[in-house]
Write an enzyme that holds these catalytic residues in place. Structure first.
Site, PDB file in Angstrom:
ATOM      1  N   ASP A   1       0.873  -1.185   0.000  1.00 47.00           N
ATOM      2  CA  ASP A   1       0.000   0.000   0.000  1.00 47.00           C
ATOM      3  C   ASP A   1       0.911   1.236   0.000  1.00 47.00           C
ATOM      4  O   ASP A   1       1.366   1.662  -1.046  1.00 47.00           O
ATOM      5  CB  ASP A   1      -0.906  -0.103   1.230  1.00 47.00           C
ATOM      6  CG  ASP A   1      -1.857   1.058   1.398  1.00 47.00           C
ATOM      7  OD1 ASP A   1      -2.011   1.848   0.457  1.00 47.00           O
ATOM      8  OD2 ASP A   1      -2.473   1.176   2.473  1.00 47.00           O
TER       9      ASP A   1
ATOM     10  N   PHE B   1      -9.819   0.660   0.042  1.00 42.38           N
ATOM     11  CA  PHE B   1      -9.663  -0.351   1.082  1.00 42.38           C
ATOM     12  C   PHE B   1     -10.386  -1.625   0.670  1.00 42.38           C
ATOM     13  O   PHE B   1     -11.589  -1.609   0.399  1.00 42.38           O
ATOM     14  CB  PHE B   1     -10.222   0.165   2.411  1.00 42.38           C
ATOM     15  CG  PHE B   1      -9.953  -0.774   3.549  1.00 42.38           C
ATOM     16  CD1 PHE B   1      -8.718  -0.789   4.177  1.00 42.38           C
ATOM     17  CD2 PHE B   1     -10.934  -1.656   3.991  1.00 42.38           C
ATOM     18  CE1 PHE B   1      -8.457  -1.665   5.214  1.00 42.38           C
ATOM     19  CE2 PHE B   1     -10.687  -2.525   5.037  1.00 42.38           C
ATOM     20  CZ  PHE B   1      -9.443  -2.537   5.642  1.00 42.38           C
TER      21      PHE B   1
END
Ligand code: 5GP
Length: 179
Positions: free
Chosen positions: A108, A157
């Site tokens: 990420d 997400f």
């Protein structure tokens, strides 16, 4: 009627990637690893907890000799990165001279790897490459060499396929995104 939303704790998620799409992407990355590491007996170093499902599927498709160990780092709470990586736990294996394939669920921000790599390098492996199921290119904050990313995804997400929202959702074979 699209696919149904699912609820984990207080949040809704919608279907995003199917188990079949995920499997296809893993086939490709496993084929590349099998070719690139032929005859080298790599050591898969799996970052728990999220990496467990990808590691299992990746290793089943790896065709040469290989070994596996599991380590643990913690940097994430709820839906945002804390930006902090706690120390590595569980690396008892001697990695000196080994070809390490570091297996992650998602890259990420890259914070986890940015802190983990120097610690692993201090143990003098022959090489380290990173294999991750998912990669969020627009979220990356550190220069990392990422040669074995199974799938690129947007900066959203996601849950499922080993990834959780506060502990739930890891068992889902498909991947869902916050609705
Ligand atoms: P990074 O340090 O690269 O910012 O994030 C690494 C860790 O954050 C991943 O190994 C994963 O556990 C968690 N993470 C990052 N993005 C997501 C996401 O979209 N969903 C979930 N469930 N976890 C994520």
């Amino acid at each position: 009627m699209g696919h149904p939303l699912i609820t984990l704790h207080d949040k809704s998620f919608r279907p995003y990637l199917s188990a079949a799409e995920i499997a296809g992407a893993i086939d490709q990355v496993a084929a590349r690893l099998s070719a690139d590491y032929a005859g080298r007996r790599p050591l898969f170093v799996v970052v728990l907890t999220g990496g467990f499902m990808f590691a299992a599927d990746l290793m089943k498709r790896f065709t040469g000799d290989c070994e596996i160990v599991f380590i643990r780092v913690a940097s994430y709470e709820g839906m945002g990165s804390t930006g902090q990586v706690q120390e590595i736990m569980g690396l008892r294996e001697d990695v000196q001279g080994r070809d390490i394939i570091l297996v992650e669920d998602i890259v990420d921000t890259g914070t986890t790897l940015h802190h983990l790599l120097p610690t692993l390098e201090a143990n003098k492996p022959a090489s380290i490459e990173i294999a991750a199921m998912f990669y969020k290119p627009t979220s990356l904050r550190y220069p990392l060499t990422l040669n074995y990313m199974a799938m690129e995804i947007p900066n959203d997400f996601v849950v499922g396929y080993g990834l959780d929202y506060d502990g739930l959702g890891r068992n889902l074979p498909d991947v869902y995104v916050a609705a």
